[in-house]
Write an enzyme that holds these catalytic residues in place. Structure first.
Site, PDB file in Angstrom:
ATOM      1  CG  HIS A   1       7.523   2.041   4.809  1.00 46.87           C
ATOM      2  ND1 HIS A   1       7.349   0.972   3.948  1.00 46.87           N
ATOM      3  CD2 HIS A   1       6.595   1.893   5.774  1.00 46.87           C
ATOM      4  CE1 HIS A   1       6.355   0.227   4.389  1.00 46.87           C
ATOM      5  NE2 HIS A   1       5.879   0.751   5.495  1.00 46.87           N
TER       6      HIS A   1
ATOM      7  CG  ASN B   1      -1.902  -1.132   1.140  1.00 44.92           C
ATOM      8  OD1 ASN B   1      -2.774  -1.137   0.283  1.00 44.92           O
ATOM      9  ND2 ASN B   1      -1.755  -2.115   2.009  1.00 44.92           N
TER      10      ASN B   1
HETATM   11  N1  LIG Z   1      -2.625   2.511   3.268  1.00 42.94           N
HETATM   12  C1  LIG Z   1      -1.746   1.909   4.077  1.00 42.94           C
HETATM   13  O1  LIG Z   1      -0.634   2.403   4.350  1.00 42.94           O
HETATM   14  C2  LIG Z   1      -2.115   0.583   4.673  1.00 42.94           C
HETATM   15  C3  LIG Z   1      -1.408   0.081   5.762  1.00 42.94           C
HETATM   16  C4  LIG Z   1      -1.802  -1.123   6.308  1.00 42.94           C
HETATM   17  C5  LIG Z   1      -2.831  -1.847   5.744  1.00 42.94           C
HETATM   18  N2  LIG Z   1      -3.477  -1.364   4.648  1.00 42.94           N
HETATM   19  C6  LIG Z   1      -4.550  -2.129   4.002  1.00 42.94           C
HETATM   20  O2  LIG Z   1      -5.776  -1.868   4.653  1.00 42.94           O
HETATM   21  C7  LIG Z   1      -6.603  -3.019   4.596  1.00 42.94           C
HETATM   22  C8  LIG Z   1      -7.051  -3.396   6.012  1.00 42.94           C
HETATM   23  O3  LIG Z   1      -5.918  -3.672   6.793  1.00 42.94           O
HETATM   24  P1  LIG Z   1      -6.082  -4.451   8.187  1.00 42.94           P
HETATM   25  O4  LIG Z   1      -4.720  -4.596   8.755  1.00 42.94           O
HETATM   26  O5  LIG Z   1      -7.155  -3.828   8.985  1.00 42.94           O
HETATM   27  O6  LIG Z   1      -6.547  -5.880   7.642  1.00 42.94           O
HETATM   28  P2  LIG Z   1      -7.142  -7.105   8.484  1.00 42.94           P
HETATM   29  O7  LIG Z   1      -6.783  -8.326   7.702  1.00 42.94           O
HETATM   30  O8  LIG Z   1      -6.752  -7.028   9.901  1.00 42.94           O
HETATM   31  O9  LIG Z   1      -8.719  -6.869   8.367  1.00 42.94           O
HETATM   32  C9  LIG Z   1      -9.403  -6.905   7.157  1.00 42.94           C
HETATM   33  C10 LIG Z   1     -10.850  -7.267   7.470  1.00 42.94           C
HETATM   34  O10 LIG Z   1     -11.606  -7.114   6.272  1.00 42.94           O
HETATM   35  C11 LIG Z   1     -12.459  -8.239   6.096  1.00 42.94           C
HETATM   36  N3  LIG Z   1     -12.655  -8.383   4.654  1.00 42.94           N
HETATM   37  C12 LIG Z   1     -11.722  -8.594   3.707  1.00 42.94           C
HETATM   38  N4  LIG Z   1     -12.286  -8.603   2.482  1.00 42.94           N
HETATM   39  C13 LIG Z   1     -13.611  -8.388   2.674  1.00 42.94           C
HETATM   40  C14 LIG Z   1     -14.722  -8.294   1.800  1.00 42.94           C
HETATM   41  N5  LIG Z   1     -14.580  -8.402   0.472  1.00 42.94           N
HETATM   42  N6  LIG Z   1     -15.941  -8.083   2.333  1.00 42.94           N
HETATM   43  C15 LIG Z   1     -16.103  -7.961   3.674  1.00 42.94           C
HETATM   44  N7  LIG Z   1     -15.082  -8.027   4.555  1.00 42.94           N
HETATM   45  C16 LIG Z   1     -13.856  -8.244   4.061  1.00 42.94           C
HETATM   46  C17 LIG Z   1     -11.717  -9.413   6.735  1.00 42.94           C
HETATM   47  O11 LIG Z   1     -12.624 -10.409   7.152  1.00 42.94           O
HETATM   48  C18 LIG Z   1     -11.028  -8.719   7.917  1.00 42.94           C
HETATM   49  O12 LIG Z   1     -11.824  -8.725   9.082  1.00 42.94           O
HETATM   50  C19 LIG Z   1      -5.776  -4.121   3.928  1.00 42.94           C
HETATM   51  O13 LIG Z   1      -6.099  -4.214   2.548  1.00 42.94           O
HETATM   52  C20 LIG Z   1      -4.357  -3.638   4.087  1.00 42.94           C
HETATM   53  O14 LIG Z   1      -3.507  -4.094   3.056  1.00 42.94           O
HETATM   54  C21 LIG Z   1      -3.147  -0.165   4.136  1.00 42.94           C
END
Ligand SMILES: NC(=O)c1ccc[n+]([C@@H]2O[C@H](COP(=O)([O-])OP(=O)(O)OC[C@H]3O[C@@H](n4cnc5c(N)ncnc54)[C@H](O)[C@@H]3O)[C@@H](O)[C@H]2O)c1
Length: 254
Positions: free
Chosen positions: A205, A177
């Site tokens: 990073h 990301n």
């Molecule tokens: N922008 C950034 O810098 C940054 C940093 C960290 C994480 N992220 C991204 O943010 C997102 C969330 O991160 P997180 O650590 O909270 O993830 P996580 O895995 O802890 O939680 C994701 C949740 O979303 C649910 N989920 C996934 N796909 C789904 C769908 N299609 N419909 C319904 N529910 C769904 C899962 O069941 C889970 O509970 C991830 O895609 C991650 O890569 C971005």
């Protein structure tokens, strides 16, 4: 402002904790996750409501936070935008595919709503955005994480990837990301190196930008979320700061 959450994992957890402590300038009210228990757990902290389908929250909210997955960006963010609701996208890697991004931008324009991509787990985006007004010669990002955060085990420092961000995102969709955000802020392709390093316990990073403005160098050393070590606490904080700024009249450093 009433807000719904799509994806009730690590990031949503931190945001909801802030809300439950009264530290959020908006009301987090609706929760959706394909794992209903996760949605119920968060909803119970703020007297919120769980919905069985994302669509069930859309007529009640002003904005949805996507904190689910890149696939959800492709498949579910269009549904949110078609209802004319703003969206904060955390799975920024899902926006790096130009076809998906252009479609979402078109939908947002047509339905008069906004897509926000917070700075996430990296510092320096303000500088890159300003620098992109001139010519940027080089952007390099070195991401160094404990092997577990990259979903592997290794005893020695291992370069997992070296190349363009657009290719990296295909190989590490859940870990890239930051590269996606930097690349979109710069408005150009960037060079990325991803290293699994058993000697570190942070998600790090290192960013270097050289342009006709001069150059800058940043190092972000992030504490990881206990619920999901791939994710940095700063990513959730950046979404919270963005949410709060939606109600502010003086905006600094945007
Ligand atoms: N922008 C950034 O810098 C940054 C940093 C960290 C994480 N992220 C991204 O943010 C997102 C969330 O991160 P997180 O650590 O909270 O993830 P996580 O895995 O802890 O939680 C994701 C949740 O979303 C649910 N989920 C996934 N796909 C789904 C769908 N299609 N419909 C319904 N529910 C769904 C899962 O069941 C889970 O509970 C991830 O895609 C991650 O890569 C971005």
């Amino acid at each position: 402002m009433i807000v719904g959450i799509l994806g009730c994992g690590a990031i949503a957890n931190i945001i909801t904790n802030f809300a439950s402590e009264g530290k959020l300038g908006v009301e987090i009210k609706y929760f959706y996750d394909r794992d209903m228990e996760r949605a119920e757990n968060l909803a119970s902290q703020v007297d919120g409501r769980v919905v069985l389908d994302l669509k069930d929250m859309l007529s009640h909210v002003d904005l949805v936070i996507e904190a689910a997955s890149p696939k959800a960006v492709e498949e579910m963010v269009p549904i949110i935008l078609k209802e004319g609701k703003d969206v904060i996208v955390m799975s920024v890697g899902g926006l790096l595919n130009p076809k998906i991004r252009l479609n979402l931008e078109k939908l947002a324009k047509k339905n008069n709503c906004k897509i926000y991509a917070p700075s996430g787990a990296i510092v320096g985006l303000d500088g890159i955005k300003a620098a992109s007004l001139g010519k940027i010669q080089r952007v390099t990002l070195v991401t160094r994480k404990p092997p577990r955060s990259l979903g592997i085990t290794t005893e020695k420092e291992t370069i997992l990837y070296q190349g363009k961000a657009t290719e990296a995102v295909k190989k590490f969709p859940l870990n890239i990301n930051v590269a996606a955000t930097v690349s979109m802020a710069a408005g150009q392709e960037i060079e990325v190196k991803i290293i699994a390093d058993p000697q570190v316990d942070r998600n790090m990073h290192e960013l270097e930008v050289v342009g006709d403005f001069g150059e800058f160098h940043t190092m972000t050393s992030n504490l990881r979320c206990s619920m999901n070590p791939k994710t940095s606490v700063m990513a959730a904080y950046s979404a919270i700061k963005l949410l709060n700024s939606l109600n502010e009249n003086l905006l600094i450093g945007t």
